[in-house]
Design an enzyme around this catalytic site. Structure first.
Site, PDB file in Angstrom:
ATOM      1  CE1 TYR A   1      41.840  43.606  40.273  1.00 40.59           C
ATOM      2  CE2 TYR A   1      43.550  43.293  41.928  1.00 40.59           C
ATOM      3  CZ  TYR A   1      42.279  43.028  41.452  1.00 40.59           C
ATOM      4  OH  TYR A   1      41.447  42.200  42.163  1.00 40.59           O
TER       5      TYR A   1
ATOM      6  CB  SER B   1      41.441  43.169  45.928  1.00 42.36           C
ATOM      7  OG  SER B   1      42.715  42.604  46.180  1.00 42.36           O
TER       8      SER B   1
END
Ligand SMILES: NC(=O)c1ccc[n+]([C@@H]2O[C@H](COP(=O)([O-])OP(=O)(O)OC[C@H]3O[C@@H](n4cnc5c(N)ncnc54)[C@H](OP(=O)(O)O)[C@@H]3O)[C@@H](O)[C@H]2O)c1
Length: 299
Positions: free
Chosen positions: A168, A155
């Site tokens: 995360y 990401s």
């Protein structure tokens, strides 16, 4: 059992027809889109996720639309044994694994000082240890066949911290680090290690993420994204282009690339901006009711 023709990966990765690809998290979202883009190139596929019915549906749709062989292999990649077994199943069925796409992933939201560490451990199992177990199982198979490609879906927040998404972010930073090392280590085996770093993408990701704050253990999230994301199909097409070119690191939009560049080149300014982002995200987070709700939901 069919034996793949990937004798020298570097020379023939531009033509993916007949190659065997394993895609995790293929029951919806980005994984489904990557699987579709690979099927459009003529790849034979092994699709993995936990939800058997949805996986069968996607497999059936791809068989009909692209006329390729697709196997649905229900797998929980958060279980190391199952992640390794997935590769065995694929190699057993098709005789090789040319492409592994480690896409399955879940989010976890909450301030770092309040995160339930057991929640975070679970997210690390899915986002980091599962992909590493699959990589470790796939490498010997790829070596035997002259090479291959391992795609790890990270990401943009694997490149800079995300306030209230620190857990995360940590899993994706870790995946980035391991991918960079593996890329260098596996070069001599003709195995490409490609890191795909999407920004906001229009999927069900936030609904399936965990909200980890005091009194809301294991609670799943609602849609609380900052706006409209890109279509998953765009990520799918870009990922396939990266496999064909043997790219190192992939961003989907110019905005994502610019944001990462800014974060890496102006860390002080970026950290200052993050303080304001934190205030905004905390407000959105509180408005979503995460702190009020004490429901426990398994994921
Ligand atoms: N959406 C975004 O804005 C965005 C941005 C950057 C990066 N990403 C990354 O892109 C990847 C895909 O996310 P997405 O947006 O497509 O999310 P999504 O729509 O929630 O899809 C996640 C996929 O992973 C599977 N999955 C979840 N836990 C699993 C487990 N333990 N074992 C096997 N499969 C599992 C899900 O299927 P089951 O529930 O059936 O298992 C589903 O197929 C993730 O790694 C995510 O971190 C997403």
């Amino acid at each position: 059992m069919t034996v793949s023709s990937s004798r020298s990966w570097g020379a023939n990765r531009r033509n993916l027809k007949g190659k065997v690809a394993v895609v995790t998290g293929a029951s919806r979202g980005i994984g489904e889109a990557i699987a579709a883009a690979l099927a459009a190139e003529g790849c034979r596929l092994v699709l993995a996720a936990r939800s058997k019915d949805r996986l069968e549906e996607v497999a059936g749709m791809l068989r009909v639309r692209y006329g390729v062989e697709v196997v649905a292999a229900p797998t929980d990649v958060g279980d190391e044994g199952q992640a390794r077994k997935l590769i065995e199943t694929a190699a057993g069925h098709f005789g090789s694994v040319d492409i592994l796409v480690n896409n399955a992933g879940i989010g976890i939201y909450g301030a770092v000082d309040e995160l339930h560490l057991n929640d975070l451990r679970h997210v690390f199992e899915v986002n980091l240890f599962g992909p590493l177990a699959a990589l470790q199982a796939a490498v010997p198979v790829m070596r035997r066949n002259g090479g291959g490609a391992i795609v790890n879906v990270s990401s943009i927040v694997g490149r800079f911290p995300q306030p209230l998404g620190g857990g995360y972010t940590a899993t994706k930073f870790a995946l980035q680090g391991a991918s960079g090392a593996a890329r260098a280590e596996l070069k001599r085996d003709n195995i490409d290690v490609i890191l795909v770093c999407p920004g906001l993408t229009d999927t069900e990701f936030s609904q399936h993420s965990r909200i980890s704050v005091p009194g809301a253990e294991h609670r799943q999230g609602e849609r609380h994204s900052l706006g409209q994301g890109v279509e998953p199909a765009r990520v799918g097409r870009r990922t396939v282009a990266a496999i064909k070119r043997g790219e190192r690191e992939v961003y989907i939009t110019l905005f994502d690339r610019a944001l990462v560049w800014f974060a890496l080149h102006f860390p002080g300014l970026f950290q200052w901006a993050l303080v304001y982002v934190t205030r905004y995200r905390r407000k959105r987070f509180d408005e979503s009711g995460a702190r009020k709700n004490r429901r426990v939901s398994p994921n």
